[in-house]
Write an enzyme that holds these catalytic residues in place. Structure first.
Site, short mmCIF file in Angstrom:
data_model
loop_
_atom_site.label_atom_id
_atom_site.label_comp_id
_atom_site.label_asym_id
_atom_site.label_seq_id
_atom_site.Cartn_x
_atom_site.Cartn_y
_atom_site.Cartn_z
N HIS A 1 -7.88 55.82 -37.20
CA HIS A 1 -7.09 55.33 -36.06
C HIS A 1 -7.86 54.48 -35.08
CE1 HIS A 1 -3.18 57.38 -36.46
NE2 HIS A 1 -3.87 58.29 -37.12
N LYS B 1 1.47 52.96 -21.43
CA LYS B 1 0.56 53.44 -22.48
C LYS B 1 -0.59 54.14 -21.77
CE LYS B 1 0.30 49.14 -23.92
NZ LYS B 1 0.36 49.17 -25.37
N ARG B 2 -1.43 54.83 -22.53
CA ARG B 2 -2.61 55.42 -21.93
C ARG B 2 -3.38 54.36 -21.16
NH1 ARG B 2 -3.88 60.98 -23.02
NH2 ARG B 2 -5.81 60.41 -21.97
N LYS C 1 -7.12 48.46 -23.31
CA LYS C 1 -5.71 48.09 -23.23
C LYS C 1 -5.44 47.10 -22.11
CE LYS C 1 -3.98 52.46 -25.26
NZ LYS C 1 -2.97 52.13 -26.31
N THR D 1 2.24 51.44 -31.22
CA THR D 1 3.59 51.73 -31.65
C THR D 1 4.56 51.49 -30.50
OG1 THR D 1 3.18 54.07 -31.18
CG2 THR D 1 3.07 53.39 -33.50
N LYS E 1 8.54 49.97 -30.39
CA LYS E 1 9.69 50.56 -29.69
C LYS E 1 10.34 49.53 -28.77
CE LYS E 1 6.90 54.74 -29.33
NZ LYS E 1 6.00 55.45 -28.39
C1 LIG Z 1 4.73 55.36 -28.20
C2 LIG Z 1 3.99 56.17 -27.22
C3 LIG Z 1 2.62 55.97 -27.03
C4 LIG Z 1 1.84 54.90 -27.76
O1 LIG Z 1 1.93 53.71 -27.01
P1 LIG Z 1 0.99 52.45 -27.32
O2 LIG Z 1 1.57 51.37 -26.45
O3 LIG Z 1 1.15 52.14 -28.76
O4 LIG Z 1 -0.38 52.83 -26.94
C5 LIG Z 1 1.96 56.75 -26.11
N1 LIG Z 1 2.61 57.70 -25.40
C6 LIG Z 1 3.93 57.90 -25.54
C7 LIG Z 1 4.60 58.94 -24.71
C8 LIG Z 1 4.66 57.16 -26.45
O5 LIG Z 1 5.98 57.38 -26.59
#
Ligand SMILES: *Cc1c(COP(=O)(O)O)cnc(C)c1O
Length: 833
Positions: A378, A569-570, A575, A677, A681
């Site tokens: 990952h 995101k985190r 990022k 991911t 979404k």
């Molecule tokens: C999808 C998701 C992530 C991953 O987000 P990235 O933008 O791909 O880092 C992290 N936390 C939650 C709650 C998510 O639903």
């Protein structure tokens, strides 16, 4: 789609077979029947009457009524024929979120339940909100595991998820003066209606002690004599797939002390001491390790990893032997997927069980092991590649350390036979890193013990072959494969955005719920103004809902007609939330300098948690909140620019923000985001992406088309080249007047008047060592944002691009991803399609 049609479809497009029209109530359940069942649960399981029931009581009663319907299928599935092959998905994280609507959606029960609860005077949406998020994960990696569980149950891959049932999931994020505060999360405090505890399913897990060599019939045999024992107790949650056709199991392990109390101590009056051992032992499953992409330098973490790996292996070996009678057929009936290196200790643990307990020889054991395991990588970030100090391993897992040395010796011998006299190669593939204190490289261990190793996007997989696993790849050129991540559309479209889903169903038919590739039927409708109008109206309502949340939580009023620019995101330097914040300040400066220009109103929305020990990330949160305070209270830009950092990002908040987003920020330094991911979404829900050529953004661009995405910045190769040459941030800032002004204003305390020096070191650090190339990409990012606003002014063109995003991301369904794993890695045939 009929079965015959499905059989002729391309394999990657294999849809889930349709059984009933979308939204149709499940056969045999009407609202009156479900209502009766809910009332019975309320009375006999919760012990309340409708008059005294709280919303939470109603949630539990509804969940139990829904669960009963799942259990019927679960039992039917488990009493059917033994599946030819099962998948065991080992993951230290499952970021599930709420489960009620997920289960009801898959069973087609949402409208029935709404009617049933309505009739009782209960608001189903309030009931939905009463469920706590199951937050047993940090971010993308854990969420992927949850999407995969849904997809395996949906396309009919017989599977168990194995993990840890943490008493406390990911911390709750609060804000104090704009600083992140961590509070314990308490999802189990009111009980968990979804799970079944099986205290009788328990396995002993050892730690420490020594290895004794005995002589058995003239052969030496190793016996591990652990000093400590913990019991792993199984707690099961059924996972129901789409249309309820398949139900798999998520089996999470809870730690239990063999002795609940020390009576000696208790009788002496030492009541705390009487419980000390138990508390220490049971701490293994107390909390999710609160780290994301940083090494866990803690013994407890290694204990967690071994605890769940060993329990899972004991459990699946017992099941296999019960069913098949012979451990040697394991690879024919079992595929074990390692979600990152956290479960990699399972490799030597399986070897130990085969060698020491089942009495197999080394070669045979190794053959079984490699054919059974596969591993998903990952991350390539060096600081996130897991490794454990040899002395710690030796103390905690002495037998495993012996086995790791042996695996290494054989692997090095084989390498030397292939490429003699290449010492650099041997050092690079060794399981032991001799560089900085001796450490076991868990990635190398997982790679060596697996028949397939996969990356999570095309770019990431290529980089894996060129970087961390270059030499291992040269020795095993067929081992690395790509499996681009996916998301479950059932949660991230149908449940999160029911209004949009309904519009799509009206436009192209309900089959899109069964086969996400059907979304392509939207392509010819991309310029349909009536469709645009309906989608705009639905998004507008989603934006109003989000605006209310922002008003409640942040006390900031935002205009639902503004462009919602979202980065959720985190919080991590790679990022680059900072890049977005710098652009925010730049546009703020520009608006103040030229207030009369026809600015388009915009709202910058941020959400995300920082690891508790990650100072730079926490300061970024503070900076976002400082900028928000200044911007939101400035009358010059009122109505044009708002900034909101929403606290406590989790799955439920994501489900609120994503359907309201216009613009999706995916702006990581190229080469550093393995896949992402969140990007999928948001694109699925019709947000346009502004992003770098990183992770799955590359493939999203290929699917949606260059005109429907805003790509900017250095490529992974260019990033690499810049770093090699030694990148000079000061020179980059010198050549950008705008960036200079932005950094000057932050450094001089414009956003921190209460503490003008707060960001002095922060900005200096950026200028001295811009590891993530924020300054290098700033101008390109700013220019890309201008392209965004140019398109945003032309609403028909924007909506065309938006529809084309939704239409073309069917490929990013995790059903497709799981179909590929099943075919290319696990060698199992899904029941559906
Ligand atoms: C999808 C998701 C992530 C991953 O987000 P990235 O933008 O791909 O880092 C992290 N936390 C939650 C709650 C998510 O639903």
């Amino acid at each position: 789609m009929t079965e015959a049609a499905a059989a002729t479809a391309e394999p990657a497009r294999r849809p889930v077979r349709a059984a009933a029209p979308a939204g149709a109530p499940e056969a045999g359940v009407d609202a009156a029947k479900l209502q009766k069942e809910i009332l019975a649960e309320l009375t006999y399981s919760v012990g309340r009457t409708p008059e005294t029931a709280s919303t939470r009581d109603w949630f539990v009663a509804t969940a139990l009524a829904v669960r009963d319907r799942i259990v019927d299928r679960w039992i039917a599935e488990h009493s059917g024929p033994i599946p030819q092959k099962r998948v065991y998905y080992l993951s230290l994280e499952f970021l599930i979120g709420r489960m009620l609507f997920d289960a009801m959606n898959n069973l087609g029960l949402i409208e029935t339940a709404r009617e049933a609860l309505d009739g009782l005077g209960v608001d189903i949406d309030a009931v939905r909100e009463a469920e706590p998020d199951a937050a047993l994960g940090n971010g993308g990696l854990g969420r992927l595991a949850a999407c995969f569980m849904d997809s395996m149950a949906s396309i009919g891959v017989p599977a168990y998820g194995y993990g840890i049932r943490y008493d406390h999931g990911l911390f709750r994020q609060g804000m104090r003066d704009g600083w992140q505060q961590e509070y314990p999360e308490d999802w189990l405090s009111f009980g968990n209606p979804w799970e079944f505890a099986h205290p009788e399913v328990d396995y002993p897990i050892g730690f420490g002690g020594f290895v004794e060599q005995i002589n058995e019939g003239g052969k030496p045999k190793q016996i591990w004599r652990p000093a400590e024992r913990v019991e792993a107790v199984a707690i099961d949650t059924p996972v129901v797939g789409w249309r309820g056709r398949h139900v798999n199991t998520l089996r999470l392990w809870s730690a239990r002390a063999p002795d609940p109390i020390s009576l000696d101590a208790f009788n002496r009056g030492d009541y705390v001491g009487a419980l000390a051992d138990r508390v220490r032992i049971e701490s293994i499953s107390k909390v999710l390790y609160p780290s994301d992409e940083t090494p866990a330098g803690q013994e407890l973490r290694l204990r967690q990893e071994f605890f769940f790996a060993s329990a899972s292996l004991q459990d699946l070996l017992r099941r296999h032997i019960e069913e098949r009678g012979d451990v040697r057929s394991l690879p024919d009936h079992v595929a074990i997927q390692l979600n990152d290196t956290h479960p990699a200790i399972a490799v030597p643990e399986l070897m130990r069980q085969l060698l020491d307990i089942h009495g197999l020889g080394w070669e045979e054991s190794w053959d079984i092991t490699v054919r059974t395991f596969s591993y998903t990588n990952h991350t390539l970030l060096p600081e996130a590649l897991e490794s454990w100090p040899v002395p710690l391993m030796e103390r905690l897992l002495p037998r495993h350390m012996q086995i790791i040395y042996l695996i290494n010796a054989y692997a090095l011998e084989a390498a030397r036979a292939k490429k003699p006299s290449d010492d650099a190669l041997l050092a690079s593939i060794s399981l032991i890193d001799e560089g900085n204190g001796r450490r076991v490289r868990m990635g190398h261990l997982a790679f060596t013990g697996s028949h397939k190793v996969n990356g999570v996007s095309a770019l990431h997989t290529d980089l894996m072959k060129q970087t961390v696993f270059r030499d291992l790849h040269s020795l095993h050129p067929d081992r690395i494969v790509n499996k681009t991540n996916g998301i479950t559309f059932r949660r991230w479209l149908s449940q999160a955005n029911p209004e949009m889903t309904k519009i799509l169903i009206d436009a192209i038919g309900p089959e899109l719920l069964d086969d996400p590739f059907r979304l392509e039927k939207l392509v010819p409708l991309a310029d349909d103004t009536a469709l645009h109008e309906r989608l705009v109206a639905a998004r507008r309502r989603n934006k109003e809902t989000l605006a209310k949340i922002i008003a409640e939580r942040n006390d900031v009023w935002v205009d639902p007609d503004a462009l919602f620019d979202v980065q959720i995101k985190r919080i991590h330097e790679y990022k680059r939330q900072l890049l977005n914040l710098l652009e925010t300040v730049a546009i703020y400066n520009a608006m103040r300098a030229q207030p009369m220009r026809p600015w388009m109103p915009r709202v910058k929305i941020f959400a995300g948690k920082a690891a508790a020990s990650y100072r730079q990330a926490k300061l970024t949160i503070k900076l976002a909140n400082d900028i928000a305070r200044v911007v939101n209270s400035d009358p010059t830009v009122r109505g044009l620019l708002k900034v909101a950092f929403l606290p406590n990002y989790n799955v439920s908040l994501a489900e609120r923000i994503i359907p309201a987003a216009d613009l999706s920020e995916q702006i990581s330094t190229a080469g550093m985001e393995a896949s992402g991911t969140g990007n999928m979404k948001l694109a699925l829900n019709g947000a346009l992406t502004i992003g770098t050529l990183d992770g799955a953004n590359v493939e999203i661009k290929e699917h949606v088309g260059d005109d429907n995405i805003f790509i900017f910045g250095l490529t992974a190769q260019e990033v690499e080249a810049r770093k090699r040459r030694g990148f000079d941030a000061r020179a980059a800032v010198e050549s950008s007047a705008m960036l200079r002004e932005v950094l000057d204003s932050i450094r001089s305390g414009v956003f921190s008047p209460d503490e003008p020096g707060r960001y002095r070191d922060f900005v200096e650090g950026l200028l001295n060592n811009d590891t993530f190339l924020v300054t290098a990409d700033f101008d390109a990012y700013f220019a890309a944002q201008r392209r965004v606003y140019k398109l945003w002014r032309d609403r028909a063109a924007w909506m065309r691009a938006s529809v084309l995003n939704t239409a073309n991301v069917g490929w990013f369904s995790s059903d497709r991803t799981i179909g590929e794993y099943a075919k290319d890695i696990w060698n199992v045939t899904p029941a559906e399609g």
